[in-house]
Design a protein around this motif. Structure first.
Motif, PDB file in Angstrom:
ATOM      1  N   LEU A  98     -14.012 -18.623  36.602  1.00 22.30           N
ATOM      2  CA  LEU A  98     -13.909 -18.944  37.997  1.00 22.30           C
ATOM      3  C   LEU A  98     -13.738 -18.105  38.616  1.00 22.30           C
ATOM      4  CD1 LEU A  98     -11.486 -22.006  35.626  1.00 22.30           C
ATOM      5  CD2 LEU A  98     -13.651 -21.859  37.144  1.00 22.30           C
ATOM      6  N   ASP A  99     -14.558 -17.456  39.739  1.00 22.64           N
ATOM      7  CA  ASP A  99     -13.948 -16.772  40.641  1.00 22.64           C
ATOM      8  C   ASP A  99     -14.190 -17.035  42.000  1.00 22.64           C
ATOM      9  OD1 ASP A  99     -13.664 -13.760  41.783  1.00 22.64           O
ATOM     10  OD2 ASP A  99     -15.156 -13.102  41.302  1.00 22.64           O
ATOM     11  N   CYS A 100     -13.156 -17.270  42.883  1.00 22.31           N
ATOM     12  CA  CYS A 100     -13.357 -17.708  43.986  1.00 22.31           C
ATOM     13  C   CYS A 100     -12.394 -17.030  45.172  1.00 22.31           C
ATOM     14  CB  CYS A 100     -12.484 -19.470  44.209  1.00 22.31           C
ATOM     15  SG  CYS A 100     -12.945 -20.448  43.037  1.00 22.31           S
ATOM     16  N   ALA A 115     -10.115 -22.150  42.183  1.00 21.78           N
ATOM     17  CA  ALA A 115     -10.227 -22.091  40.814  1.00 21.78           C
ATOM     18  C   ALA A 115      -9.635 -23.610  40.757  1.00 21.78           C
ATOM     19  CB  ALA A 115      -9.994 -20.811  40.259  1.00 21.78           C
ATOM     20  N   VAL A 116      -9.196 -24.272  40.378  1.00 20.10           N
ATOM     21  CA  VAL A 116      -8.661 -25.239  40.311  1.00 20.10           C
ATOM     22  C   VAL A 116      -9.592 -26.231  40.278  1.00 20.10           C
ATOM     23  CG1 VAL A 116      -6.595 -26.554  39.696  1.00 20.10           C
ATOM     24  CG2 VAL A 116      -5.831 -23.979  39.655  1.00 20.10           C
ATOM     25  N   ARG A 117     -10.196 -26.210  42.001  1.00 18.35           N
ATOM     26  CA  ARG A 117     -11.061 -27.203  42.110  1.00 18.35           C
ATOM     27  C   ARG A 117     -12.202 -26.669  41.326  1.00 18.35           C
ATOM     28  NH1 ARG A 117     -13.269 -27.914  47.863  1.00 18.35           N
ATOM     29  NH2 ARG A 117     -15.151 -29.081  47.350  1.00 18.35           N
ATOM     30  N   LEU A 118     -12.005 -26.521  40.651  1.00 20.66           N
ATOM     31  CA  LEU A 118     -13.696 -26.086  40.241  1.00 20.66           C
ATOM     32  C   LEU A 118     -13.732 -26.459  38.796  1.00 20.66           C
ATOM     33  CD1 LEU A 118     -15.593 -22.489  41.626  1.00 20.66           C
ATOM     34  CD2 LEU A 118     -16.116 -24.804  41.984  1.00 20.66           C
ATOM     35  N   CYS A 119     -12.360 -25.673  38.129  1.00 16.97           N
ATOM     36  CA  CYS A 119     -12.096 -25.659  36.276  1.00 16.97           C
ATOM     37  C   CYS A 119     -11.997 -27.655  36.505  1.00 16.97           C
ATOM     38  CB  CYS A 119     -10.841 -25.597  36.801  1.00 16.97           C
ATOM     39  SG  CYS A 119     -10.410 -25.631  34.248  1.00 16.97           S
ATOM     40  N   PRO A 170     -15.232 -26.013  27.076  1.00 18.18           N
ATOM     41  CA  PRO A 170     -15.604 -24.401  27.439  1.00 18.18           C
ATOM     42  C   PRO A 170     -14.616 -24.064  27.357  1.00 18.18           C
ATOM     43  CG  PRO A 170     -15.135 -25.871  29.261  1.00 18.18           C
ATOM     44  CD  PRO A 170     -15.369 -27.127  27.792  1.00 18.18           C
ATOM     45  N   VAL A 171     -14.925 -22.599  27.589  1.00 18.33           N
ATOM     46  CA  VAL A 171     -13.451 -21.653  27.860  1.00 18.33           C
ATOM     47  C   VAL A 171     -13.506 -20.516  29.203  1.00 18.33           C
ATOM     48  CG1 VAL A 171     -13.220 -21.377  24.948  1.00 18.33           C
ATOM     49  CG2 VAL A 171     -14.807 -20.170  26.622  1.00 18.33           C
ATOM     50  N   TYR A 172     -12.474 -20.406  29.390  1.00 15.18           N
ATOM     51  CA  TYR A 172     -12.521 -20.156  30.458  1.00 15.18           C
ATOM     52  C   TYR A 172     -12.083 -18.918  31.320  1.00 15.18           C
ATOM     53  CZ  TYR A 172     -12.940 -25.085  32.023  1.00 15.18           C
ATOM     54  OH  TYR A 172     -13.588 -26.095  32.204  1.00 15.18           O
ATOM     55  N   VAL A 173     -12.264 -17.614  32.167  1.00 13.02           N
ATOM     56  CA  VAL A 173     -12.283 -16.633  32.924  1.00 13.02           C
ATOM     57  C   VAL A 173     -11.591 -16.695  33.820  1.00 13.02           C
ATOM     58  CG1 VAL A 173     -11.999 -14.294  33.238  1.00 13.02           C
ATOM     59  CG2 VAL A 173     -13.396 -15.713  30.774  1.00 13.02           C
ATOM     60  N   ILE A 174      -9.911 -16.289  34.400  1.00 15.13           N
ATOM     61  CA  ILE A 174      -9.876 -15.869  35.249  1.00 15.13           C
ATOM     62  C   ILE A 174     -10.055 -14.350  36.091  1.00 15.13           C
ATOM     63  CG2 ILE A 174      -8.830 -17.994  34.971  1.00 15.13           C
ATOM     64  CD1 ILE A 174      -5.861 -16.558  34.633  1.00 15.13           C
ATOM     65  N   ILE A 196      -8.874 -17.998  28.037  1.00 11.58           N
ATOM     66  CA  ILE A 196      -9.180 -17.194  26.881  1.00 11.58           C
ATOM     67  C   ILE A 196      -8.735 -15.507  27.582  1.00 11.58           C
ATOM     68  CG2 ILE A 196     -10.888 -18.180  25.483  1.00 11.58           C
ATOM     69  CD1 ILE A 196     -12.736 -16.832  26.157  1.00 11.58           C
ATOM     70  N   ALA A 197      -9.335 -14.982  29.055  1.00 11.93           N
ATOM     71  CA  ALA A 197      -8.560 -13.361  29.302  1.00 11.93           C
ATOM     72  C   ALA A 197      -8.931 -14.050  31.448  1.00 11.93           C
ATOM     73  CB  ALA A 197     -10.300 -13.677  29.331  1.00 11.93           C
TER      74      ALA A 197
END
Length: 429
Positions: free
Chosen positions: A127-129, A149-153, A168-172, A221-222
């Motif tokens: 997630l990259d905004c 990013a929260v909106r896209l999650c 899914p797992v997420y990277v921020i 996760i990252a």
């Protein structure tokens, strides 16, 4: 995705393992990666598509997320690689392809994109905004980056709830400059500070929980940081562990998370291993692999010039440069040299803007003719030794053949060997 969650858990327990993320949409790079993983008996291969490569509008590859999944799985089927050992990720998923639009419109499109990725089966979502849209302040305030990013999650979680398979797992987080390498000189590269890294993680954690996304937060996760690695057109900044000690230590107290390192292309084998050891356990590589592909194709073109009579040569190099000059949109904003220096950039820049041109029909026709010429008239090992020594080693050890496709993949595999060594330090294969 449980296999990635398990890998991160092992790393957090002190096992210095990591994962290579192959960020490429070139079929030869994909095939080389799969065949390399088969030889190394890897349990997992991770491929990632960027928001600009693949999106609901087609991206510059012309592929939607569903198309990309079919594309990778088709190659896997051809080389007999099990689908359940392939993980797919979406990189820099956010409004980046639409930053010329206002933020509301761009974010609407980003929501559609993220949902399409998850619905297609992508299970690692970055997630990259961080990028500003039309009318946004620059740089965009971190609070707004987190809010988007929260909106896209939320969109990703909704798409997962409507689909089947693993969560899914997420990277921020993000890094500067944008992926693909620096476009200007990389003097004075600044590492992410430990304080900034932890503040980003904490801001996302609070916002996820406030939005009712605590289950999703358990699958983050990252976080992406700048550990001091970068490249521009003709220079590489190598990882210096001594400079990254404080940043490396900062993630140790964060449960379930490691750092993700972008722009690891062109790092040495030892530097890659040190990155993984220092908790930058997800290594992204993209231009470095298509650069290796270009090296192999230029070498095969040179072999053709030595081995095939002039009237029958494909002249791949000349065709590529002709098409790049005729359609300069993919490199003109990035290469500012003139004359001979521009020619060097077009051929050899580490940022590898050439990778955008391989699907061009005229270029692909020339590549196929080059391969056909060398299949009908296989070159002697003396020429392979001169121009493709890594491939010659693979040929003589039995892991490659004299077929030009096999030679090209062997050259790419030499680059992948360094990543495998870094991510699988206990593997003796």
């Amino acid at each position: 995705m449980q296999v990635l969650l398990d890998l991160i858990a092992r790393h957090k327990r002190g096992d210095a393992t990591g994962v290579t993320s192959v960020c490429s949409a070139h079929p030869i790079v994909i095939e080389a990666s799969l065949r390399h993983a088969l030889r190394k008996q890897q349990a997992l291969v991770l491929f990632e598509a960027t928001c600009n490569q693949v999106n609901q509008d087609g991206g510059y590859t012309g592929m939607t997320p569903m198309d990309f999944v079919a594309f990778v799985h088709g190659i896997a089927e051809r080389v007999d690689f099990p689908r359940d050992r392939i993980a797919l990720g979406g990189d820099h998923l956010g409004p980046n392809p639409w930053t010329s639009l206002d933020a509301a419109t761009a974010m609407d499109k980003a929501e559609v994109m993220v949902a399409a990725y998850v619905a297609a089966g992508f299970r690692k979502i970055h997630l990259d905004c961080s990028m500003a849209c039309a009318g946004d302040p620059e740089p965009l305030p971190e609070a707004e980056i987190v809010r988007r990013a929260v909106r896209l999650c939320s969109a990703a979680e909704a798409a997962y709830a409507a689909s089947s398979g693993e969560a899914p797992v997420y990277v921020i987080g993000t890094e500067v400059p944008v992926p693909g390498g620096a476009t200007e000189s990389i003097e004075g590269l600044a590492l992410t500070t430990p304080e900034a890294a932890l503040a980003t993680i904490e801001a996302h954690r609070v916002a996820f929980i406030e939005a009712g996304l605590e289950p999703a937060w358990q699958r983050v996760i990252a976080s992406v940081v700048q550990p001091g690695v970068e490249f521009d057109h003709h220079a590489v900044i190598d990882y210096d562990p001594a400079k990254a000690v404080a940043l490396s230590q900062a993630i140790e107290a964060v449960p379930g998370m490691v750092f993700e390192a972008h722009s690891t292309d062109y790092q040495t084998r030892d530097a890659l291993a040190a990155l993984v050891r220092d908790h930058f356990a997800i290594l992204k590589v993209g231009p470095g692999l298509t650069f290796a592909l270009r090296e192999a194709l230029w070498a095969l073109d040179a072999i053709e010039s030595e081995w095939i009579e002039a009237p029958h040569r494909a002249g791949l190099r000349d065709v590529v440069i002709e098409r790049m000059l005729a359609q300069p949109g993919h490199w003109q904003r990035y290469y500012h040299s003139q004359g001979h220096a521009l020619a060097v950039d077009m051929h050899y820049s580490l940022s590898d803007r050439m990778r955008y041109y391989w699907p061009d029909p005229a270029i692909e026709t020339a590549r196929l003719q080059l391969f056909d010429n060398l299949r009908r008239n296989p070159p002697p090992i003396s020429l392979i030794s001169q121009f493709l020594p890594h491939a010659l080693h693979a040929l003589r050890s039995g892991s490659a053949t004299r077929d030009p496709l096999s030679l090209a993949m062997a050259h790419i595999s030499a680059e992948l060997d360094d990543y495998h060594h870094a991510c699988h330090p206990h593997d003796q294969h």
